[in-house]
Scaffold this motif. Structure first.
Motif, PDB file in Angstrom:
ATOM      1  N   THR A  34       0.817  -1.221   0.000  1.00 18.97           N
ATOM      2  CA  THR A  34       0.000   0.000   0.000  1.00 18.97           C
ATOM      3  C   THR A  34       0.838   1.252   0.000  1.00 18.97           C
ATOM      4  O   THR A  34       0.307   2.349  -0.038  1.00 18.97           O
ATOM      5  CB  THR A  34      -0.918   0.018   1.242  1.00 18.97           C
ATOM      6  N   GLY A  35       2.149   1.113   0.089  1.00 20.24           N
ATOM      7  CA  GLY A  35       3.004   2.279   0.097  1.00 20.24           C
ATOM      8  C   GLY A  35       3.361   2.744   1.495  1.00 20.24           C
ATOM      9  O   GLY A  35       4.076   3.719   1.670  1.00 20.24           O
ATOM     10  N   ARG A  36       2.849   2.063   2.492  1.00 17.22           N
ATOM     11  CA  ARG A  36       3.138   2.432   3.878  1.00 17.22           C
ATOM     12  C   ARG A  36       4.321   1.630   4.389  1.00 17.22           C
ATOM     13  O   ARG A  36       4.628   0.555   3.893  1.00 17.22           O
ATOM     14  CB  ARG A  36       1.912   2.149   4.747  1.00 17.22           C
ATOM     15  N   ARG A  37       4.934   2.132   5.404  1.00 12.02           N
ATOM     16  CA  ARG A  37       6.049   1.420   6.010  1.00 12.02           C
ATOM     17  C   ARG A  37       5.523   0.262   6.849  1.00 12.02           C
ATOM     18  O   ARG A  37       4.446   0.340   7.420  1.00 12.02           O
ATOM     19  CB  ARG A  37       6.846   2.341   6.926  1.00 12.02           C
ATOM     20  N   SER A  38       6.278  -0.774   6.963  1.00 17.13           N
ATOM     21  CA  SER A  38       5.920  -1.923   7.786  1.00 17.13           C
ATOM     22  C   SER A  38       6.005  -1.534   9.259  1.00 17.13           C
ATOM     23  O   SER A  38       6.845  -0.724   9.659  1.00 17.13           O
ATOM     24  CB  SER A  38       6.868  -3.087   7.507  1.00 17.13           C
ATOM     25  N   LYS A  39       5.149  -2.108  10.072  1.00 15.58           N
ATOM     26  CA  LYS A  39       5.194  -1.802  11.500  1.00 15.58           C
ATOM     27  C   LYS A  39       6.415  -2.429  12.165  1.00 15.58           C
ATOM     28  O   LYS A  39       6.767  -2.075  13.280  1.00 15.58           O
ATOM     29  CB  LYS A  39       3.915  -2.254  12.186  1.00 15.58           C
ATOM     30  N   PHE A  40       7.046  -3.342  11.492  1.00 18.66           N
ATOM     31  CA  PHE A  40       8.244  -3.974  12.040  1.00 18.66           C
ATOM     32  C   PHE A  40       9.520  -3.199  11.687  1.00 18.66           C
ATOM     33  O   PHE A  40      10.588  -3.522  12.183  1.00 18.66           O
ATOM     34  CB  PHE A  40       8.367  -5.419  11.544  1.00 18.66           C
ATOM     35  N   LEU A  41       9.393  -2.214  10.816  1.00 14.39           N
ATOM     36  CA  LEU A  41      10.553  -1.421  10.434  1.00 14.39           C
ATOM     37  C   LEU A  41      11.022  -0.618  11.644  1.00 14.39           C
ATOM     38  O   LEU A  41      10.225   0.056  12.298  1.00 14.39           O
ATOM     39  CB  LEU A  41      10.203  -0.478   9.285  1.00 14.39           C
ATOM     40  N   ILE A  42      12.263  -0.703  11.958  1.00 15.86           N
ATOM     41  CA  ILE A  42      12.810  -0.011  13.117  1.00 15.86           C
ATOM     42  C   ILE A  42      13.158   1.412  12.705  1.00 15.86           C
ATOM     43  O   ILE A  42      13.929   1.646  11.780  1.00 15.86           O
ATOM     44  CB  ILE A  42      14.058  -0.741  13.651  1.00 15.86           C
ATOM     45  N   LEU A  43      12.532   2.362  13.412  1.00 18.48           N
ATOM     46  CA  LEU A  43      12.772   3.770  13.146  1.00 18.48           C
ATOM     47  C   LEU A  43      13.577   4.366  14.286  1.00 18.48           C
ATOM     48  O   LEU A  43      13.569   3.851  15.408  1.00 18.48           O
ATOM     49  CB  LEU A  43      11.445   4.523  12.995  1.00 18.48           C
TER      50      LEU A  43
END
Length: 153
Positions: A34-43
């Motif tokens: 969908t173009g959104r970042r994954s919730k598992f991506l560490i920011l």
């Protein structure tokens, strides 16, 4: 290594939810379909703070929505109970009216003669006395009291 409650330790990167085993992505994709970042991506830094603020606002909005839905559901349940009680009262009232109607129909059917003839019969002395007192009014019709009683009986 497995722990005693059937969950796989994080070192294996597998999470167990009851009978389901889910493997966590080791390298999450920068965006999902969908173009959104994954919730598992560490920011890091400011982006992590913004993400947590959005999540907190979303959780609060979801909680408020759930409370509102529950309040509306309780109000509708109360209204339903009131309407069901009113329905029962109206049904009882309808049954009483139908019973009264049947009683009146039975009384009408049980009367074999005309009610006026019954009033003028010799068994009803009070009415005869009343007619005799008002005999002047009966002359208005051009008939005497005796003719009326003789013709009706």
């Amino acid at each position: 290594m497995k722990s005693e409650d059937n969950e796989v330790l994080p070192s294996d990167n597998i999470i167990q939810y009851g009978p389901l085993k889910i493997r966590r992505c080791r390298k999450p994709a920068p965006t999902i379909a969908t173009g959104r970042r994954s919730k598992f991506l560490i920011l890091f830094g400011n982006e992590e703070i913004k993400r947590e603020q959005r999540r907190a606002k979303n959780r609060e909005a979801a909680r408020k929505l759930k409370e509102k839905r529950q309040l509306i559901e309780e109000q509708l349940d109360e209204k339903l109970r009131q309407l069901q009680c009113e329905h029962l009262v109206l049904q009882e009232y309808l049954q009483r009216l139908e019973q009264k109607k049947q009683n009146l129909e039975q009384k009408i059917d049980s009367v074999s003669t005309d009610p006026l003839i019954e009033l003028l019969s010799t068994n009803n002395q009070n009415m005869l006395l009343f007619f005799e007192e008002c005999s002047d009014d009966l002359d208005f019709f051009g008939e005497s009291l005796d003719k009326i009683f003789d013709s009706e009986l």
